[in-house]
Design an enzyme around this catalytic site. Sequence first.
Site, mmCIF file in Angstrom:
data_model
loop_
_atom_site.group_PDB
_atom_site.id
_atom_site.type_symbol
_atom_site.label_atom_id
_atom_site.label_comp_id
_atom_site.label_asym_id
_atom_site.label_seq_id
_atom_site.Cartn_x
_atom_site.Cartn_y
_atom_site.Cartn_z
ATOM 1 N N ARG A 1 -8.632 -0.658 5.320
ATOM 2 C CA ARG A 1 -8.140 -0.216 4.652
ATOM 3 C C ARG A 1 -6.354 -0.616 3.807
ATOM 4 O O ARG A 1 -5.258 0.152 2.973
ATOM 5 C CB ARG A 1 -6.788 1.285 5.309
ATOM 6 C CG ARG A 1 -8.182 2.239 5.535
ATOM 7 C CD ARG A 1 -7.527 3.765 6.818
ATOM 8 N NE ARG A 1 -7.127 4.435 5.526
ATOM 9 C CZ ARG A 1 -6.112 5.276 6.170
ATOM 10 N NH1 ARG A 1 -7.034 5.764 6.938
ATOM 11 N NH2 ARG A 1 -5.989 6.275 5.142
ATOM 12 N N CYS B 1 -4.271 12.238 13.566
ATOM 13 C CA CYS B 1 -4.871 10.718 13.155
ATOM 14 C C CYS B 1 -4.274 10.581 14.487
ATOM 15 O O CYS B 1 -4.187 11.113 15.587
ATOM 16 C CB CYS B 1 -4.471 10.432 12.411
ATOM 17 S SG CYS B 1 -2.795 9.397 12.344
ATOM 18 N N ARG C 1 1.064 14.203 13.236
ATOM 19 C CA ARG C 1 1.386 14.069 11.970
ATOM 20 C C ARG C 1 1.623 15.402 11.066
ATOM 21 O O ARG C 1 0.880 15.331 10.411
ATOM 22 C CB ARG C 1 0.544 13.066 11.428
ATOM 23 C CG ARG C 1 -0.258 11.835 12.127
ATOM 24 C CD ARG C 1 0.628 10.430 11.497
ATOM 25 N NE ARG C 1 1.283 10.469 10.448
ATOM 26 C CZ ARG C 1 0.380 9.253 10.352
ATOM 27 N NH1 ARG C 1 -0.410 8.819 10.532
ATOM 28 N NH2 ARG C 1 1.152 8.622 8.777
ATOM 29 N N LYS D 1 1.124 -0.922 0.065
ATOM 30 C CA LYS D 1 -0.128 0.167 0.028
ATOM 31 C C LYS D 1 0.886 1.497 -0.314
ATOM 32 O O LYS D 1 0.877 2.069 -0.943
ATOM 33 C CB LYS D 1 -0.553 -0.090 1.387
ATOM 34 C CG LYS D 1 -1.633 1.386 1.366
ATOM 35 C CD LYS D 1 -2.468 1.635 3.304
ATOM 36 C CE LYS D 1 -1.651 1.457 4.174
ATOM 37 N NZ LYS D 1 -1.818 2.970 3.837
ATOM 38 N N ASN D 2 1.982 0.978 0.506
ATOM 39 C CA ASN D 2 2.370 2.926 0.417
ATOM 40 C C ASN D 2 3.648 2.629 -0.122
ATOM 41 O O ASN D 2 4.638 3.678 -0.235
ATOM 42 C CB ASN D 2 3.490 1.906 2.049
ATOM 43 C CG ASN D 2 2.392 2.879 3.819
ATOM 44 O OD1 ASN D 2 1.209 2.981 3.108
ATOM 45 N ND2 ASN D 2 2.632 2.101 4.771
ATOM 46 N N ASP E 1 5.551 0.382 11.866
ATOM 47 C CA ASP E 1 4.292 -0.359 11.503
ATOM 48 C C ASP E 1 4.124 -2.619 11.712
ATOM 49 O O ASP E 1 3.083 -3.095 11.531
ATOM 50 C CB ASP E 1 4.135 -0.600 9.695
ATOM 51 C CG ASP E 1 3.814 1.786 9.656
ATOM 52 O OD1 ASP E 1 3.525 1.468 8.313
ATOM 53 O OD2 ASP E 1 3.612 1.671 9.895
HETATM 54 C C1 EPZ Z 1 4.255 6.547 6.186
HETATM 55 O O1 EPZ Z 1 3.851 8.073 7.006
HETATM 56 C C2 EPZ Z 1 3.811 5.679 6.199
HETATM 57 N N1 EPZ Z 1 1.749 5.836 5.814
HETATM 58 C C3 EPZ Z 1 2.994 5.110 7.568
HETATM 59 O O2 EPZ Z 1 2.368 3.496 7.209
HETATM 60 C C4 EPZ Z 1 4.480 5.083 8.556
HETATM 61 O O3 EPZ Z 1 4.181 4.567 9.573
HETATM 62 C C5 EPZ Z 1 5.522 6.517 8.400
HETATM 63 O O4 EPZ Z 1 5.376 6.333 7.096
HETATM 64 C C6 EPZ Z 1 7.198 5.590 9.186
HETATM 65 O O5 EPZ Z 1 6.952 4.798 8.435
HETATM 66 C C7 EPZ Z 1 2.356 5.830 4.021
HETATM 67 O O6 EPZ Z 1 3.404 5.575 3.492
HETATM 68 C C8 EPZ Z 1 0.948 6.307 3.330
HETATM 69 P P1 EPZ Z 1 6.557 10.099 8.247
HETATM 70 P P2 EPZ Z 1 4.092 9.974 6.989
HETATM 71 O O7 EPZ Z 1 6.556 11.166 7.451
HETATM 72 O O8 EPZ Z 1 5.090 9.665 5.924
HETATM 73 C C9 EPZ Z 1 7.128 13.097 11.378
HETATM 74 C C10 EPZ Z 1 0.764 2.776 8.122
HETATM 75 O O9 EPZ Z 1 0.238 2.014 8.812
HETATM 76 N N2 EPZ Z 1 7.016 14.180 10.064
HETATM 77 O O10 EPZ Z 1 8.089 9.157 7.968
HETATM 78 O O11 EPZ Z 1 3.204 10.154 7.451
HETATM 79 C C11 EPZ Z 1 5.572 13.310 11.622
HETATM 80 O O12 EPZ Z 1 4.932 13.204 12.636
HETATM 81 C C12 EPZ Z 1 1.323 4.116 7.921
HETATM 82 O O13 EPZ Z 1 1.070 2.392 7.038
HETATM 83 C C13 EPZ Z 1 6.884 15.607 11.101
HETATM 84 O O14 EPZ Z 1 7.532 16.146 12.209
HETATM 85 O O15 EPZ Z 1 5.896 9.552 7.769
HETATM 86 C C14 EPZ Z 1 6.143 10.966 12.403
HETATM 87 O O16 EPZ Z 1 6.420 11.534 14.131
HETATM 88 C C15 EPZ Z 1 0.495 4.095 8.955
HETATM 89 N N3 EPZ Z 1 6.695 16.252 9.984
HETATM 90 C C16 EPZ Z 1 7.064 10.856 12.045
HETATM 91 O O17 EPZ Z 1 7.977 12.216 11.273
HETATM 92 C C17 EPZ Z 1 6.484 16.214 8.753
HETATM 93 O O18 EPZ Z 1 6.995 16.959 7.725
HETATM 94 C C18 EPZ Z 1 7.619 10.312 10.833
HETATM 95 O O19 EPZ Z 1 6.370 10.376 9.996
HETATM 96 C C19 EPZ Z 1 7.167 15.260 8.892
HETATM 97 C C20 EPZ Z 1 6.472 13.895 9.473
#
Ligand code: EPZ
Length: 421
Positions: free
Chosen positions: A398, A118, A123, A22-23, A306
């Site tokens: 999802r 969420c 996020r 999915k991701n 995850d």
């Molecule tokens: C991706 O989310 C995945 N989603 C998430 O999977 C996964 O848990 C996550 O990466 C980490 O591996 C998809 O790919 C659709 P991040 P993403 O940006 O891109 C902080 C699932 O269950 N952050 O790496 O949103 C954020 O708050 C989902 O399939 C900032 O602070 O993850 C988090 O604490 C859940 N500022 C951390 O970084 C930003 O601009 C990691 O977020 C962006 C992120």
Amino acid sequence: MDTIVIRGGAVLDGEVTVSGAKNAALPLLFSTLLTPHRCVVRNVPVLRDIRTAVAVLRHLGARVESTADGHEIRVEAGAVDRSEAPYDLVKTMRASFLVLGPLLARFGRARVSTPGGCAIGARPVDLHLAGLQKMGARIRITEGYVEAEADRLRGAKIVLDMPSVGATQQLMMAASLAEGTTVIENAAREPENVCLAGALERMGARVSGAGTPEITVEGRPELDGADVTVIPDRIEAGTYMVAAAITGGSVVVGGARGDHLDAFTAKLREAGVTVREDPSGVRVSARGTLAAADVKTMPHPGFPTDLQAQFMALMTQAAGTSTITETIFENRFLHAQELVRMGAEIRADGNRAIIRGRAALSGAPVMATDLRASVCLVLAGLAARGTTRVARVYHLDRGYERVEEKLRALGADIRREAGTA
Ligand code: EPZ
């Protein structure tokens, strides 16, 4: 909303095939906005989130068709005539925020709803926006929307405060149409990002360093169409590996890429689970007693956040006490309380959870709060005595294609009750 009903106790045995990730599929679908030419995305999982991504692309004016089985999607974004992604679509699926970079890079403007928080955390998207501003975008946030403009994005050197998966994807896509070279430092190394980089290369951008902390992108004035294939879902694979281990069974997870799961596999082995990798996938068996293993989630190649909830379910059965530290999201233990309702002994305090093993789980009505928490409760239900009813399984749908069918084929006593909660 449907409910999944599990009668625990079955020992899982047999072979299950993982779907496309999915991701990886989501950014690949949004990358088709970068070009007016036809793109084909193969091995797409059939999931709610994919349907939402298709709805977003169609909302923007792209022509989208899929094969009857839904596993291949063709996109032509030549007719895209809108550059606004509305709140009701982005709030349904936060990954829709990834249309910002492609729309801005191709059309010079975009208006995309901020995704909001969420269940698992705030996020924010500050790293996405800061990187685009470095590339020359003028950005303002009004009424919950990001409004961005740029005559033409310019290549820049961007250092991410943290290796954000989404920000890395957003900036790689924007950079592929920018003028000049972009270097993203402290980039996320997830396999899904390597998959996206491969797609951008097939579209004509020059991307090097994907999978390492430093990615370089040579932008092009226009990109070609591409025919790309989604990598297998490592999180789905890990979920079925836990299903085998928590029931003391023996399962071949077909199509799983062992090299995408090294940190997770190492922890399963530390817990006494036998994991054998071969070209067709990963064979998992757990005959003896499970041992407690401590886990700390980290950006790839570390232990994936995850798979944290799934591993917590497993540790409730281990002989001993284990500690799970969640370093990626600030509120990702919502499943712990539901496991406690099933008889687990877990104390969650901030970003650390202590799990006392050997819990005799008993079936109970439980509720899912996010995608991975919901599947954790299904896994616990497989090991529990009696019947577990997991409500709100739209979370499950999802991210997991036909989960009850795949588990039933392995011998689980599991069924779906339509619309009972
Ligand atoms: C991706 O989310 C995945 N989603 C998430 O999977 C996964 O848990 C996550 O990466 C980490 O591996 C998809 O790919 C659709 P991040 P993403 O940006 O891109 C902080 C699932 O269950 N952050 O790496 O949103 C954020 O708050 C989902 O399939 C900032 O602070 O993850 C988090 O604490 C859940 N500022 C951390 O970084 C930003 O601009 C990691 O977020 C962006 C992120």
